[in-house]
Design a protein around this motif. Structure first.
Motif, PDB file in Angstrom:
ATOM      1  N   GLU A 294      78.593 133.837  29.137  1.00  0.00           N
ATOM      2  CA  GLU A 294      78.741 132.734  29.989  1.00  0.00           C
ATOM      3  C   GLU A 294      80.087 131.950  29.591  1.00  0.00           C
ATOM      4  O   GLU A 294      80.290 131.545  28.573  1.00  0.00           O
ATOM      5  N   MET A 295      80.769 131.603  30.877  1.00  0.00           N
ATOM      6  CA  MET A 295      82.314 130.851  30.636  1.00  0.00           C
ATOM      7  C   MET A 295      82.063 129.452  30.336  1.00  0.00           C
ATOM      8  O   MET A 295      82.471 128.704  29.589  1.00  0.00           O
ATOM      9  N   LEU A 296      81.060 128.947  30.745  1.00  0.00           N
ATOM     10  CA  LEU A 296      80.455 127.506  30.555  1.00  0.00           C
ATOM     11  C   LEU A 296      79.946 127.182  29.536  1.00  0.00           C
ATOM     12  O   LEU A 296      79.580 128.167  28.599  1.00  0.00           O
ATOM     13  N   ASP A 297      79.491 125.860  29.151  1.00  0.00           N
ATOM     14  CA  ASP A 297      79.263 125.408  27.913  1.00  0.00           C
ATOM     15  C   ASP A 297      77.682 125.595  27.827  1.00  0.00           C
ATOM     16  O   ASP A 297      77.093 125.540  26.601  1.00  0.00           O
ATOM     17  N   GLN A 298      76.867 126.053  28.817  1.00  0.00           N
ATOM     18  CA  GLN A 298      75.499 126.418  28.677  1.00  0.00           C
ATOM     19  C   GLN A 298      75.334 127.334  29.957  1.00  0.00           C
ATOM     20  O   GLN A 298      75.778 127.620  30.850  1.00  0.00           O
ATOM     21  N   VAL A 299      74.098 128.273  29.625  1.00  0.00           N
ATOM     22  CA  VAL A 299      73.712 129.145  30.672  1.00  0.00           C
ATOM     23  C   VAL A 299      72.567 128.195  31.495  1.00  0.00           C
ATOM     24  O   VAL A 299      72.086 127.511  31.129  1.00  0.00           O
ATOM     25  N   GLY A 300      72.288 128.734  32.759  1.00  0.00           N
ATOM     26  CA  GLY A 300      71.413 128.355  33.597  1.00  0.00           C
ATOM     27  C   GLY A 300      71.640 126.967  34.420  1.00  0.00           C
ATOM     28  O   GLY A 300      70.772 126.290  34.743  1.00  0.00           O
ATOM     29  N   LYS A 301      72.977 126.768  34.415  1.00  0.00           N
ATOM     30  CA  LYS A 301      73.532 125.298  34.857  1.00  0.00           C
ATOM     31  C   LYS A 301      73.364 125.254  36.429  1.00  0.00           C
ATOM     32  O   LYS A 301      73.124 124.003  36.863  1.00  0.00           O
TER      33      LYS A 301
END
Length: 645
Positions: A536-543
């Motif tokens: 995932e590119m973002l800092d957390q999954v499932g945003k």
């Protein structure tokens, strides 16, 4: 099917109820900022009474002025009596029975900075130097007296019964639970001391209501996720003391908002139907109290089974009646197949409740929730032929609404079945109810006489031939393609094909994209693939997941051993690995297959729009055809256009 137990009467003290169904207290945000009843609240309750419910409880109703948050109902001062009386009178006039839930929220009032947060013991605020001081004896005494005064006001307002909320780590529960209560005075320490506050509140309520008025109490079966919290044995012992103090009925809930156990308060689709029933059955057996079961009871057959098996005396059907206010009448009249069932998506009832930019709760399955008067269906005086491109939930919601209003909708679906991506979503673990809901919508459209054409993509030629007055474009979205070297290699597929069962994967699998769909693919592949990694590119999954669904999904991802890599950008796909940039360095993740789950993009409809504009045909775009979003957006837009045409 006949539901003889569910629709039998029950008498509790002087109150006789026509059936065993309770519509519970649920936060709605429909009260005014200064905590008064609104016509919206009244319409919301009356719709469920007209729909056949036996007993309606107001949403959490603050008893203590200092701790009464904005936008929640209050009964803490005499000035609230007229509005509450108007609500009770409306429920009675519609043929129902009305109850007030007496509530003191503790940390739950923190949404209003002006409201006092009452806790039993000093509580540090995580991430700050601030500490909420434990309640002093004067505050405790004032709170007890507030319960008694609130009960007296409820009687004056004409309510039939009251419910004392002693669960969900609101103030009474917080005093009772050793996890929260670390006091050393007469209100802490031993079980007897921890139970003192709640029992004093019960006695204060009982002494201010008539002898023939029953008193309900909501409790947690036990403490979840709280080390050293309440056991069910302690809860049973407390219920026995509460019974002696004047409680007649115990409503057995579960959960707290201080931990992941909040998932039990508004249980998502991930939790099984009736997950808390056995706890209610045990408490009923060991206390002798009239008992209410609650916890994803969303179909009449399950409710009937619970009562038939003598596990409870009554059932809470809350979100089931949000999704369909006529739930009870339909079940009573044997019209089960037309019940719109809650599927525990939580998109409108919980995610909408906690969202700052959403004015009040709603429901993906019932866009009329909170708009009962405004959205009452009105027959058209100018019937139109409406061509609907797409048979997913948006297209079907629009079609059913239009048909009921007297229009002639024609649904054209390019695929061989109705339901669209909701059917696909139902392939993910624990989401079978979503697939069932999509299939049900297609069946309901058929039952109501909607003209449906499968394997029929919308074209300008079709529009010309059918000559509709309006066209609704609900063609949804398609998976986005990854534009990096190697994205077209044969071992690369997409999330839709995986969930549809079009491809079979094994070995090591890398999923590119850690949103809802990517995580559902990971769960789907558990037991099929040997090793699963989500990038995932973002800092957390499932945003993009709602809070409570995220708890459940992440727990399952953890237990399945799925690896997650965040803050990572995929730069290339090789025949045996995925190359990612992570925190300034490059890494290769070995794999046999790659699944792209980076989202979806609205399908193109420029040609259709241009043709409609040229021919003077009104066209409307709804759902993912605008842009990929949640199903809640799709049904909301469909319901609106179905009423506007």
């Amino acid at each position: 099917m006949k539901y003889n137990h569910l629709f039998s009467s029950i008498k509790i003290r002087g109150l006789e109820l026509k059936n065993r169904v309770v519509f519970p207290a649920m936060g709605t945000k429909m009260a005014t900022e200064d905590k008064y009843v609104t016509d919206q609240v009244i319409d919301y309750h009356v719709a469920r009474v007209v729909g056949g419910c036996g007993l309606n409880f107001t949403e959490v109703c603050s008893v203590y002025s200092k701790a009464a948050p904005k936008h929640f109902l209050a009964i803490s001062e005499d000035k609230y009596i007229p509005g509450l009386k108007k609500l009770a009178d409306a429920i009675h006039e519609a043929g129902g029975k009305a109850g007030v839930q007496l509530w003191l929220g503790g940390f739950a009032v923190a949404s209003d900075p002006a409201a006092m947060i009452i806790v039993p013991s000093d509580t540090p605020i995580k991430g700050t130097d601030h500490v909420i001081k434990g309640a002093d004896l004067d505050t405790i005494q004032e709170a007890v007296e507030a319960y008694g005064a609130a009960a007296k006001r409820a009687v004056e307002a004409g309510y039939d019964t009251l419910e004392f909320h002693a669960g969900h780590n609101y103030v009474p529960h917080s005093f009772l639970s050793p996890f929260f209560n670390r006091r050393t005075d007469e209100y802490g320490g031993s079980f007897e001391n921890r139970a003192r506050f709640a029992l004093e509140c019960i006695r204060a309520i009982r002494s201010n209501i008539p002898e023939d008025m029953p008193l309900f109490m909501r409790i947690d079966a036990h403490d979840d996720y709280l080390d050293g919290g309440l056991t069910i044995e302690e809860v049973i012992e407390f219920c026995k003391l509460a019974k002696e103090a004047g409680v007649d009925v115990v409503d057995v809930s579960r959960g707290n908002f201080s931990s992941a156990a909040i998932k039990y308060e508004v249980p998502p689709i991930d939790l099984p139907r009736g997950f808390n029933v056995e706890n209610a059955a045990r408490i009923r057996k060991e206390t002798g109290l009239i008992t209410v079961a609650v916890g994803r009871i969303n179909e009449p057959a399950l409710a009937e089974q619970i009562l038939t098996e003598d596990k409870a005396d009554m059932v809470v059907i809350g979100r089931g009646q949000l999704a369909d206010p006529d739930f009870c009448n339909k079940a009573l009249n044997g019209d089960d197949e037309s019940i719109v069932r809650c599927i525990g998506c939580n998109q409108g009832c919980y995610d909408g409740f906690v969202a700052q930019d959403v004015p009040y709760i709603t429901c993906m399955r019932n866009p009329a929730l909170g708009r009962e008067q405004e959205y009452a269906l009105v027959k058209t005086t100018t019937p139109k032929k409406v061509l609907i491109a797409g048979g997913g939930v948006a297209g079907l919601e629009a079609a059913i609404t239009l048909k009921r209003r007297g229009h002639h909708p024609v649904v054209c679906e390019a695929a061989e079945q109705l339901g669209g991506q909701f059917v696909l979503a139902g392939a993910a673990p624990r989401k079978e109810e979503m697939k069932e809901a999509a299939i049900w919508m297609g069946e309901q459209a058929n039952r109501e006489g909607v003209e449906i054409r499968l394997s029929t993509p919308i074209t300008t030629e079709l529009i010309e031939k059918e000559a509709p007055q309006d066209v609704i474009i609900a063609i949804g979205a398609a998976p986005m393609k990854l534009r990096i070297p190697g994205a077209d290699l044969p071992h690369v597929t997409n999330s839709h094909d995986v969930l549809a069962g079009n491809v079979s994967l094994k070995g090591k699998v890398v999923i590119i994209g850690g949103g809802l769909v990517g995580l559902e693919v990971a769960e789907y592949l558990e037991g099929k693939a040997e090793e699963i990694t989500v990038v995932e590119m973002l800092d957390q999954v499932g945003k993009d997941l709602g809070d409570l669904r995220k708890i459940s999904v992440m727990e399952n991802i953890y237990h399945a051993g799925v690896q997650t890599v965040t803050n990572a950008k995929c730069t290339e796909i090789l025949t045996n690995a995925v190359v990612v940039e992570e925190e300034g360095h490059t890494e290769s993740i070995p794999c046999d297959y790659v699944v792209v789950a980076i989202g979806a993009k609205a399908r193109s409809f420029e040609g259709i729009a241009a043709y409609c504009s040229e021919q003077g045909i009104a066209y409307h775009v709804i759902g993912d055809a605008i842009r990929a979003r949640r199903a809640l957006n799709a049904t909301t837009e469909a319901a609106a256009i179905g009423r506007a045409i």
